[in-house]
Design a protein around this motif. Structure first.
Motif, PDB file in Angstrom:
ATOM      1  N   GLU A 214      37.330  51.005  32.605  1.00  0.00           N
ATOM      2  CA  GLU A 214      37.077  49.918  33.547  1.00  0.00           C
ATOM      3  C   GLU A 214      37.025  48.586  32.811  1.00  0.00           C
ATOM      4  O   GLU A 214      37.515  47.575  33.305  1.00  0.00           O
ATOM      5  N   GLN A 217      40.524  47.539  32.128  1.00  0.00           N
ATOM      6  CA  GLN A 217      41.161  47.030  33.343  1.00  0.00           C
ATOM      7  C   GLN A 217      40.685  45.623  33.655  1.00  0.00           C
ATOM      8  O   GLN A 217      41.469  44.755  34.030  1.00  0.00           O
ATOM      9  N   THR A 218      39.373  45.421  33.491  1.00  0.00           N
ATOM     10  CA  THR A 218      38.812  44.103  33.766  1.00  0.00           C
ATOM     11  C   THR A 218      39.424  43.065  32.837  1.00  0.00           C
ATOM     12  O   THR A 218      39.838  41.996  33.274  1.00  0.00           O
ATOM     13  N   LYS A 220      42.262  43.153  31.453  1.00  0.00           N
ATOM     14  CA  LYS A 220      43.651  42.937  31.845  1.00  0.00           C
ATOM     15  C   LYS A 220      43.733  41.948  33.004  1.00  0.00           C
ATOM     16  O   LYS A 220      44.634  41.102  33.055  1.00  0.00           O
ATOM     17  N   ILE A 221      42.807  42.067  33.934  1.00  0.00           N
ATOM     18  CA  ILE A 221      42.798  41.155  35.080  1.00  0.00           C
ATOM     19  C   ILE A 221      42.438  39.745  34.622  1.00  0.00           C
ATOM     20  O   ILE A 221      43.091  38.776  34.989  1.00  0.00           O
ATOM     21  N   TRP A 222      41.415  39.625  33.767  1.00  0.00           N
ATOM     22  CA  TRP A 222      41.065  38.297  33.225  1.00  0.00           C
ATOM     23  C   TRP A 222      42.295  37.700  32.534  1.00  0.00           C
ATOM     24  O   TRP A 222      42.629  36.542  32.708  1.00  0.00           O
ATOM     25  N   GLU A 223      42.949  38.553  31.757  1.00  0.00           N
ATOM     26  CA  GLU A 223      44.094  38.106  30.948  1.00  0.00           C
ATOM     27  C   GLU A 223      45.217  37.544  31.814  1.00  0.00           C
ATOM     28  O   GLU A 223      45.762  36.492  31.519  1.00  0.00           O
ATOM     29  N   ASN A 224      45.561  38.277  32.874  1.00  0.00           N
ATOM     30  CA  ASN A 224      46.744  37.925  33.645  1.00  0.00           C
ATOM     31  C   ASN A 224      46.489  37.005  34.829  1.00  0.00           C
ATOM     32  O   ASN A 224      47.390  36.315  35.274  1.00  0.00           O
ATOM     33  N   LEU A 225      45.293  37.045  35.362  1.00  0.00           N
ATOM     34  CA  LEU A 225      45.032  36.260  36.575  1.00  0.00           C
ATOM     35  C   LEU A 225      43.898  35.265  36.405  1.00  0.00           C
ATOM     36  O   LEU A 225      43.676  34.414  37.252  1.00  0.00           O
TER      37      LEU A 225
ATOM     38  N   LEU B  80      53.468  34.698  41.181  1.00  0.00           N
ATOM     39  CA  LEU B  80      52.125  35.177  41.543  1.00  0.00           C
ATOM     40  C   LEU B  80      52.137  36.697  41.647  1.00  0.00           C
ATOM     41  O   LEU B  80      51.245  37.380  41.133  1.00  0.00           O
ATOM     42  N   GLN B  83      52.118  38.354  38.240  1.00  0.00           N
ATOM     43  CA  GLN B  83      50.813  38.285  37.576  1.00  0.00           C
ATOM     44  C   GLN B  83      49.831  39.270  38.216  1.00  0.00           C
ATOM     45  O   GLN B  83      49.072  39.933  37.524  1.00  0.00           O
ATOM     46  N   ILE B  84      49.863  39.338  39.558  1.00  0.00           N
ATOM     47  CA  ILE B  84      48.970  40.271  40.246  1.00  0.00           C
ATOM     48  C   ILE B  84      49.308  41.701  39.836  1.00  0.00           C
ATOM     49  O   ILE B  84      48.431  42.507  39.529  1.00  0.00           O
ATOM     50  N   LYS B  86      50.712  42.763  37.095  1.00  0.00           N
ATOM     51  CA  LYS B  86      50.287  43.019  35.716  1.00  0.00           C
ATOM     52  C   LYS B  86      48.776  43.162  35.644  1.00  0.00           C
ATOM     53  O   LYS B  86      48.259  44.088  35.020  1.00  0.00           O
ATOM     54  N   GLY B  87      48.071  42.228  36.292  1.00  0.00           N
ATOM     55  CA  GLY B  87      46.607  42.239  36.227  1.00  0.00           C
ATOM     56  C   GLY B  87      46.016  43.488  36.844  1.00  0.00           C
ATOM     57  O   GLY B  87      45.101  44.098  36.292  1.00  0.00           O
ATOM     58  N   PHE B  88      46.542  43.890  37.984  1.00  0.00           N
ATOM     59  CA  PHE B  88      45.975  45.041  38.694  1.00  0.00           C
ATOM     60  C   PHE B  88      46.608  46.355  38.243  1.00  0.00           C
ATOM     61  O   PHE B  88      46.490  47.370  38.915  1.00  0.00           O
ATOM     62  N   SER B  89      47.280  46.337  37.114  1.00  0.00           N
ATOM     63  CA  SER B  89      47.902  47.547  36.555  1.00  0.00           C
ATOM     64  C   SER B  89      48.795  48.250  37.562  1.00  0.00           C
ATOM     65  O   SER B  89      48.786  49.478  37.653  1.00  0.00           O
ATOM     66  N   THR B 168      42.204  48.109  44.022  1.00  0.00           N
ATOM     67  CA  THR B 168      41.266  47.365  43.189  1.00  0.00           C
ATOM     68  C   THR B 168      39.995  47.032  43.967  1.00  0.00           C
ATOM     69  O   THR B 168      38.891  47.094  43.427  1.00  0.00           O
ATOM     70  N   LEU B 173      35.205  48.296  39.612  1.00  0.00           N
ATOM     71  CA  LEU B 173      35.238  47.130  38.730  1.00  0.00           C
ATOM     72  C   LEU B 173      34.181  46.125  39.192  1.00  0.00           C
ATOM     73  O   LEU B 173      33.610  46.287  40.262  1.00  0.00           O
ATOM     74  N   ILE B 177      35.643  40.796  40.924  1.00  0.00           N
ATOM     75  CA  ILE B 177      37.045  41.211  40.911  1.00  0.00           C
ATOM     76  C   ILE B 177      37.406  41.888  42.229  1.00  0.00           C
ATOM     77  O   ILE B 177      38.453  41.635  42.816  1.00  0.00           O
TER      78      ILE B 177
END
Lengths: 226, 246
Positions: A214, A217-218, A220-225, B80, B83-84, B86-89, B168, B173, B177
């Motif tokens: 987790e 994943q977090t 990764k989200i900080w990184e990309n968004l 956008l 990025q979403i 990538k961020g949300f895998s 997500t 998480l 988020i």
């Protein structure tokens, strides 16, 4: 004694207590705090309420499995190490004092200790709480007092075990002898102890891995968004 | 009145967020999100009457600015979306959007937008092509389809990401988020609903604006939440995971 006095000696917030009294729903933790402040046994005080009426009347000692479930994982591992290091003739060797219940996974360990495989279904049937909500509470190491007592009933064990596992009351308040957990731990054979410690370690590893995942994943989200 | 207020406040929110991100963008952190916000700013600006008229006048006064608006929107939603994903895998969604179907959808929407635009009599700057549509019955139909084509690609991209957002939102998480995922999902659903605009009776036309700008606002809010969460996470060191503190 006024409610203001009660709040002063028990350390409760006045607004909290007033709100609970107005709603006619006083939290179990409130009853416990006030009992302690007044020098009463919290379990006996809880027994004045219908949900917990048979709490003290049907008091029965905790089972060895329940007692061991309330030993923290690190204490179990310590016991494994102590036993393997101790002189075989010397018996249990020198043990450090067990940390008091509850521990980080005490609720789930307690339920697992009294579960015959059908326990969760019986609790769910008796209380109307959905199994997944029940599981979610266990995962969060929580259990409402009512559910804790219902679980004890469904498991056919003493009614205070769940209240100790959730930390609502202490072992002493539940009437457990001082060295009950230590004795139950000592009574385990080496095989039982190591197997139990292994189970706990495995569960801990799973939890830690999930947390790490987790976290990743977090990130990764900080990184990309972010 | 409400419509104008909604447009300008959406623009203000976007601008503020973009401005606030300049320092981190200069440090090289997450420039794509900054670019997305700038593109969104441009898109919103181009859909408000006064700036539209000014810019379109500069471009020749034949509503080319509206075509620019569509492509700015496509670009914003594409980046956008990446990025979403990538961020949300959401590797599957990322591959889908950059694969033949996703790119094909972008090309198709673009082609339809251009062809329909060329088929219209587009003289005379008019935000949202309102006056262009009023010229003739043929133009009205063309504008309707043109608008639909312009909304198709954004809705397509966001719908492709909706499963990842919902996943997500329901995960374990951090709350901020999950909140942001909910906000992004609401925004995406609103953008998808814009495809149903031709079904809205003419008398309720203002609903078009409300749905459209609510969509954008929720998408931006989702980004803001993640950004705030990241800053908060940086400020306080991570607490020790439960179970190891015994």
């Amino acid at each position: 004694m006024s409610t203001a006095d009660i709040c002063r000696i028990s350390g409760l917030k006045r607004t909290t207590l007033a709100q609970q009294l107005v709603r006619g729903k006083v939290a179990e933790t409130t009853v416990v705090s006030i009992s302690r402040a007044l020098g009463l046994n919290p379990a006996e005080s809880l027994a004045n309420f219908s949900t917990f009426a048979d709490l003290t009347r049907l008091a029965q000692p905790p089972t060895p499995a329940e007692l061991v479930s309330q030993v923290a994982t690190m204490d179990l591992l310590q016991a494994v190490i102590t036993r393997s290091a101790a002189d075989p003739k010397d018996g249990s060797g020198t043990l450090r004092a067990l940390s008091p219940a509850p521990h980080a996974t005490s609720v789930r360990n307690w339920v697992d200790a009294i579960d015959d495989g059908e326990l969760r279904h019986r609790v769910s049937a008796a209380t109307g709480v959905a199994p997944q909500n029940y599981s979610a509470q266990l995962t969060a190491n929580r259990l409402s007092p009512e559910l804790a007592v219902a679980t004890s009933r469904a498991g056919g064990v003493g009614l205070t075990g769940g209240l100790v596992a959730t930390g609502l009351i202490t072992e002493a308040e539940a009437g457990w002898p001082v060295d009950a957990r230590q004795s139950a731990l000592d009574a385990l054979s080496d095989g039982e102890l190591v197997a139990l410690a292994g189970e706990r370690l495995q569960a801990l590893g799973k939890t830690l891995r999930r947390q790490e995942q987790e976290q990743a994943q977090t990130e990764k989200i900080w990184e990309n968004l972010g | 009145m409400i419509v104008t207020a909604l447009q300008w406040s959406t623009f203000a929110v976007c601008t503020l967020v973009a401005l606030a991100r300049i320092p981190s963008a200069r440090r090289g952190e997450n420039r794509p999100v900054f670019y997305v916000l700038v593109l969104l700013m441009a898109a919103i600006l181009l859909s408000i009457e006064e700036p539209y008229d000014a810019i379109d006048g500069f471009l020749g006064g034949v509503n080319v600015a509206n075509v620019v608006l569509r492509f700015v929107g496509f670009a914003a939603v594409f980046f956008l979306g990446l990025q979403i994903a990538k961020g949300f895998s959401a590797e599957d969604a990322r591959r889908f959007l950059t694969g033949p179907v996703g790119i094909g959808m972008g090309v198709l929407s673009s082609a339809v937008v251009i062809v329909l635009f060329l088929m219209m009599d587009t003289a005379g700057s008019s935000a949202g092509l309102v006056e262009v549509a009023a010229k003739s019955g043929r133009n009205r139909v063309l504008v309707e389809y043109y608008g639909a084509a312009g909304r198709l690609y954004p809705a397509f991209v966001l719908l492709a990401l909706l499963p990842a957002m919902i996943r997500t939102a329901g995960s374990r998480l951090p709350l901020i988020i999950r909140g942001s995922a909910v906000s992004l999902a609401v925004g995406s659903v609103a953008m998808a609903l814009t495809l149903g605009f031709p079904l809205i009776p003419p008398g309720l036309g203002c609903w078009r604006f409300v749905i459209n700008y609510t969509g954008i606002l929720f998408l931006v809010l989702g980004l803001v939440l993640i950004w705030v969460g990241r800053m908060a996470a940086k400020r306080r060191p991570r607490s020790q995971p439960a179970g190891t503190s015994e």
